[in-house]
Design a protein around this motif. Structure first.
Motif, PDB file in Angstrom:
ATOM      1  N   GLN A 310      17.186 -39.796  35.086  1.00 14.94           N
ATOM      2  CA  GLN A 310      18.282 -39.953  35.540  1.00 14.94           C
ATOM      3  C   GLN A 310      18.773 -40.170  37.344  1.00 14.94           C
ATOM      4  O   GLN A 310      18.216 -39.107  37.434  1.00 14.94           O
ATOM      5  N   TRP A 311      20.122 -40.393  37.631  1.00 17.82           N
ATOM      6  CA  TRP A 311      19.833 -40.756  38.917  1.00 17.82           C
ATOM      7  C   TRP A 311      18.128 -40.887  39.428  1.00 17.82           C
ATOM      8  O   TRP A 311      17.558 -42.191  39.366  1.00 17.82           O
ATOM      9  N   ALA A 312      18.170 -39.769  40.682  1.00 19.10           N
ATOM     10  CA  ALA A 312      17.027 -40.161  41.386  1.00 19.10           C
ATOM     11  C   ALA A 312      16.010 -40.270  40.597  1.00 19.10           C
ATOM     12  O   ALA A 312      14.668 -40.112  41.349  1.00 19.10           O
ATOM     13  N   GLY A 313      16.014 -39.259  39.245  1.00 12.14           N
ATOM     14  CA  GLY A 313      14.626 -39.014  38.199  1.00 12.14           C
ATOM     15  C   GLY A 313      14.442 -40.675  38.143  1.00 12.14           C
ATOM     16  O   GLY A 313      12.585 -40.132  37.528  1.00 12.14           O
ATOM     17  N   ARG A 314      15.091 -41.619  38.370  1.00 11.92           N
ATOM     18  CA  ARG A 314      13.596 -42.948  38.306  1.00 11.92           C
ATOM     19  C   ARG A 314      12.777 -43.152  38.692  1.00 11.92           C
ATOM     20  O   ARG A 314      12.271 -45.008  38.430  1.00 11.92           O
ATOM     21  N   LYS A 315      12.844 -42.548  40.412  1.00  6.99           N
ATOM     22  CA  LYS A 315      11.875 -42.886  41.131  1.00  6.99           C
ATOM     23  C   LYS A 315      10.749 -42.010  40.838  1.00  6.99           C
ATOM     24  O   LYS A 315       9.382 -41.827  41.045  1.00  6.99           O
ATOM     25  N   ALA A 316      10.681 -41.305  39.689  1.00  7.08           N
ATOM     26  CA  ALA A 316       9.380 -40.388  39.191  1.00  7.08           C
ATOM     27  C   ALA A 316       8.818 -41.199  37.533  1.00  7.08           C
ATOM     28  O   ALA A 316       7.950 -40.576  37.262  1.00  7.08           O
ATOM     29  N   ILE A 317      10.023 -41.889  37.376  1.00  8.96           N
ATOM     30  CA  ILE A 317       9.683 -42.506  35.720  1.00  8.96           C
ATOM     31  C   ILE A 317       8.174 -42.615  35.120  1.00  8.96           C
ATOM     32  O   ILE A 317       7.397 -42.847  34.931  1.00  8.96           O
ATOM     33  N   GLY A 318       7.808 -43.554  36.892  1.00  7.59           N
ATOM     34  CA  GLY A 318       5.931 -44.498  36.642  1.00  7.59           C
ATOM     35  C   GLY A 318       5.597 -43.542  36.605  1.00  7.59           C
ATOM     36  O   GLY A 318       4.845 -43.878  35.805  1.00  7.59           O
ATOM     37  N   GLU A 319       5.555 -42.805  37.848  1.00  3.99           N
ATOM     38  CA  GLU A 319       4.194 -41.844  37.951  1.00  3.99           C
ATOM     39  C   GLU A 319       3.863 -41.023  36.379  1.00  3.99           C
ATOM     40  O   GLU A 319       2.938 -40.588  35.901  1.00  3.99           O
ATOM     41  N   VAL A 320       5.031 -40.398  36.532  1.00  7.57           N
ATOM     42  CA  VAL A 320       5.152 -39.878  34.796  1.00  7.57           C
ATOM     43  C   VAL A 320       4.386 -40.817  33.269  1.00  7.57           C
ATOM     44  O   VAL A 320       3.844 -39.999  32.479  1.00  7.57           O
ATOM     45  N   ARG A 321       4.837 -42.189  33.273  1.00  7.28           N
ATOM     46  CA  ARG A 321       4.527 -42.710  32.637  1.00  7.28           C
ATOM     47  C   ARG A 321       3.059 -43.168  32.640  1.00  7.28           C
ATOM     48  O   ARG A 321       2.445 -43.497  31.887  1.00  7.28           O
ATOM     49  N   LYS A 322       2.700 -43.630  34.334  1.00 10.51           N
ATOM     50  CA  LYS A 322       1.065 -43.806  33.864  1.00 10.51           C
ATOM     51  C   LYS A 322       0.423 -41.798  33.603  1.00 10.51           C
ATOM     52  O   LYS A 322      -1.073 -42.017  32.894  1.00 10.51           O
ATOM     53  N   ARG A 323       1.406 -41.346  33.231  1.00 16.59           N
ATOM     54  CA  ARG A 323       0.235 -40.026  33.408  1.00 16.59           C
ATOM     55  C   ARG A 323      -0.242 -39.329  32.277  1.00 16.59           C
ATOM     56  O   ARG A 323      -0.690 -38.569  31.444  1.00 16.59           O
ATOM     57  N   TYR A 324       0.966 -39.519  31.073  1.00 19.16           N
ATOM     58  CA  TYR A 324       1.479 -39.433  29.799  1.00 19.16           C
ATOM     59  C   TYR A 324       1.652 -40.368  28.981  1.00 19.16           C
ATOM     60  O   TYR A 324       3.154 -40.735  28.949  1.00 19.16           O
ATOM     61  N   PRO A 325       1.211 -41.777  28.964  1.00 23.46           N
ATOM     62  CA  PRO A 325       1.258 -42.448  28.346  1.00 23.46           C
ATOM     63  C   PRO A 325       1.609 -42.673  26.997  1.00 23.46           C
ATOM     64  O   PRO A 325       3.106 -43.610  26.882  1.00 23.46           O
ATOM     65  N   GLN A 326       1.697 -42.445  26.317  1.00 28.33           N
ATOM     66  CA  GLN A 326       2.001 -41.438  24.626  1.00 28.33           C
ATOM     67  C   GLN A 326       3.475 -41.009  25.288  1.00 28.33           C
ATOM     68  O   GLN A 326       3.648 -40.595  23.834  1.00 28.33           O
ATOM     69  N   MET A 327       3.583 -40.618  25.791  1.00 32.13           N
ATOM     70  CA  MET A 327       5.180 -39.469  25.909  1.00 32.13           C
ATOM     71  C   MET A 327       6.749 -40.096  25.958  1.00 32.13           C
ATOM     72  O   MET A 327       6.409 -41.110  26.537  1.00 32.13           O
ATOM     73  N   ARG A 328       7.807 -39.963  24.965  1.00 34.16           N
ATOM     74  CA  ARG A 328       8.862 -40.720  25.430  1.00 34.16           C
ATOM     75  C   ARG A 328       9.395 -40.197  26.206  1.00 34.16           C
ATOM     76  O   ARG A 328       9.464 -39.700  26.544  1.00 34.16           O
ATOM     77  N   LEU A 329       9.977 -41.796  26.832  1.00 30.93           N
ATOM     78  CA  LEU A 329      11.037 -41.532  27.852  1.00 30.93           C
ATOM     79  C   LEU A 329      12.082 -41.727  27.536  1.00 30.93           C
ATOM     80  O   LEU A 329      12.594 -42.862  26.812  1.00 30.93           O
ATOM     81  N   LEU A 330      13.364 -41.597  27.662  1.00 31.58           N
ATOM     82  CA  LEU A 330      14.594 -41.433  28.707  1.00 31.58           C
ATOM     83  C   LEU A 330      15.019 -41.546  29.437  1.00 31.58           C
ATOM     84  O   LEU A 330      15.019 -41.041  30.232  1.00 31.58           O
TER      85      LEU A 330
END
Length: 477
Positions: A310-330
């Motif tokens: 949430q909030w500024a965490g949106r700037k981290a979500i892209g990299e997390v998705r690349k690193r953990y493509p199977q992880m559920r994201l909210l």
């Protein structure tokens, strides 16, 4: 909006549906929310200015689990100013399948948050490590009846929960807040924290010895069990809301290493016994390496079923998705605005919604469902909501952000897939394909002028649709 007109429009939309041979177009402007668009005529001179949108249903992204918002105490207090009939209308519109927003996955706080009446926890007796004095009695006035009222319209709502703050005796400063109020001029908003008690990012305000960590895991377990006894099942928990943020309201700073330890050795095993998932978050900073710290911890990672931003965490979500493509994201909390509930707030929310959907979230949660006019919290800051209640007239109205949510959640079914699009209008839209093959396109016109869009989608006839100036639109093919 006239209730009779709104009802007729909703029925017509439901009866029309989204068939394979035609398209449905619903539009919302400031003046005229939730209207079917018909009888628009494209002039030859307008064809050249039409923007293209091409959708390939084979280019799919994440599976959508659902949409919702947060059950907060002040939301229930606001709805309590309404007649029972009107309160049920609001809840029906939010939760009843096929009626309005179709909310099916919602959040709740574990004890007090920033939109509670005031600070409380379930275990404020100091050093009650065995939770002998644990009680959810406070919640029986607000959160439990709020949730029960929603379940009446949709018994299948899935609820996840997170604390804003542990019991105060578990914190190093012995107080529910973590930041001193430097410019608070109104006594009713004061938290009573001294400057010497203030917390600092990058430290642990929770007492991370084994005795307190074990007691806190038991606190979570008691919460799960108590709510279950009251007919409310919690499917998942997160260990801490905004764990980097020292706030003037209930809050607690943790380091990522300590959260990994708590999840891996305490919270995870206890929640597994209860059949409850653990998700990591909420992540409110652009620091993807903090997520790495937890997800690469061999003790913690087996228990983690998702990561919330949430909030500024949106700037981290892209990299997390690349690193953990199977992880559920909210997306765990829609940025909350300023209490004005205007079109400008809607446009900001639209940008956030697009960003999170484009970066792989499967669950999207708005924040406050309902607030009184002005939306002011116990700690003195104003926020937006989906419904606004007038406490004097005992009436309510829907806000622009409600219609934005409804334009998505009314049509996008659970198990739909996000699908990618290309073309000149791609930046104005997000698209999904439902399990039955229906294509759902949400577009916002924010340039202040009518705009034609030429839509090409695999397996469908080309469509020309008109976006009214300053409008939210759902096109269903």
């Amino acid at each position: 909006m006239n209730k009779i007109y709104y009802y007729i429009a909703s029925v017509l939309i439901l009866l029309t549906g989204c068939s394979q041979s035609s398209h449905l177009h619903i539009s919302t402007t400031i003046e005229a929310p939730w209207q079917m668009v018909t009888n628009t005529v494209l002039q030859n001179s307008q064809t050249a200015s039409a923007l293209s949108l091409t959708i390939n249903t084979a280019d799919t992204g994440q599976v959508i689990e659902g949409f919702g918002a947060c059950f907060n105490e002040l939301g229930w207090d606001a709805l309590s100013f309404l007649s029972e009939e009107d309160r049920n209308e609001v809840l029906q519109e939010l939760f009843q399948p096929g009626k309005g927003a179709n909310f099916n996955i919602c959040r709740m706080p574990i004890a007090a948050n920033d939109f509670s009446r005031d600070w409380y926890s379930y275990a404020e007796t100091p050093n009650d490590y065995a939770m002998e004095h644990f009680s959810i009695k406070h919640d029986k006035e607000t959160l439990i009846p709020f949730i029960h009222s929603a379940l009446k319209f949709n018994p299948d709502i899935r609820i996840w929960a997170s604390p804003w703050c542990p019991p105060t005796w578990m914190k190093t400063n012995g107080h529910y807040a973590s930041r001193y109020q430097r410019n608070c001029r109104n006594d009713k908003f004061r938290n009573g924290l001294f400057l010497s008690q203030e917390g600092h990012e990058g430290t642990d305000m929770f007492r991370t010895d084994s005795i307190h960590l074990n007691a806190y895991a038991l606190y979570f377990q008691k919460f799960i069990q108590a709510y279950r006894k009251n007919g409310i099942n919690i499917f998942a928990v997160m260990p801490q809301n905004e764990y980097n943020s020292a706030q003037v309201f209930p809050s607690c700073i943790w380091t990522a290493n300590s959260l990994a330890k708590f999840i891996g050795s305490y919270l995870g095993p206890v929640m597994k016994k209860e059949g409850v998932e653990v998700m990591f978050g909420t992540m409110e900073r652009p620091h993807y390496l903090q997520v790495d710290t937890v997800l690469q911890n061999p003790s913690a990672t087996p228990y983690i079923s998702g990561v919330g931003f949430q909030w500024a965490g949106r700037k981290a979500i892209g990299e997390v998705r690349k690193r953990y493509p199977q992880m559920r994201l909210l997306q765990t909390e829609q940025e909350c605005g300023n209490g004005k509930n205007d079109w400008k707030g809607l446009l900001h929310s639209w940008d956030i919604l697009k960003h999170f959907m484009n970066n792989g979230v499967s669950i999207y949660n708005y924040w406050n469902m309902a607030l009184l006019e002005g939306g002011v919290s116990r700690w003195g800051w104003a926020q937006n909501s989906l419904a606004v209640v007038d406490s004097t007239r005992h009436t309510y109205r829907w806000t622009p952000e409600y219609y934005l949510m409804k334009h998505v959640s009314h049509f996008v079914s659970p198990d739909a897939h996000y699908i990618k699009s290309t073309g000149e209008a791609a930046q104005k839209s997000i698209s999904f394909v439902n399990p039955d093959g229906q294509i759902i396109i949400i577009m916002v016109e924010e340039d202040g002028q009518d705009q034609w869009i030429e839509i090409s989608a695999s397996g469908k006839e080309k469509k020309m649709v008109l976006l009214r100036a300053n409008s939210i639109n759902t096109i269903c093919l």
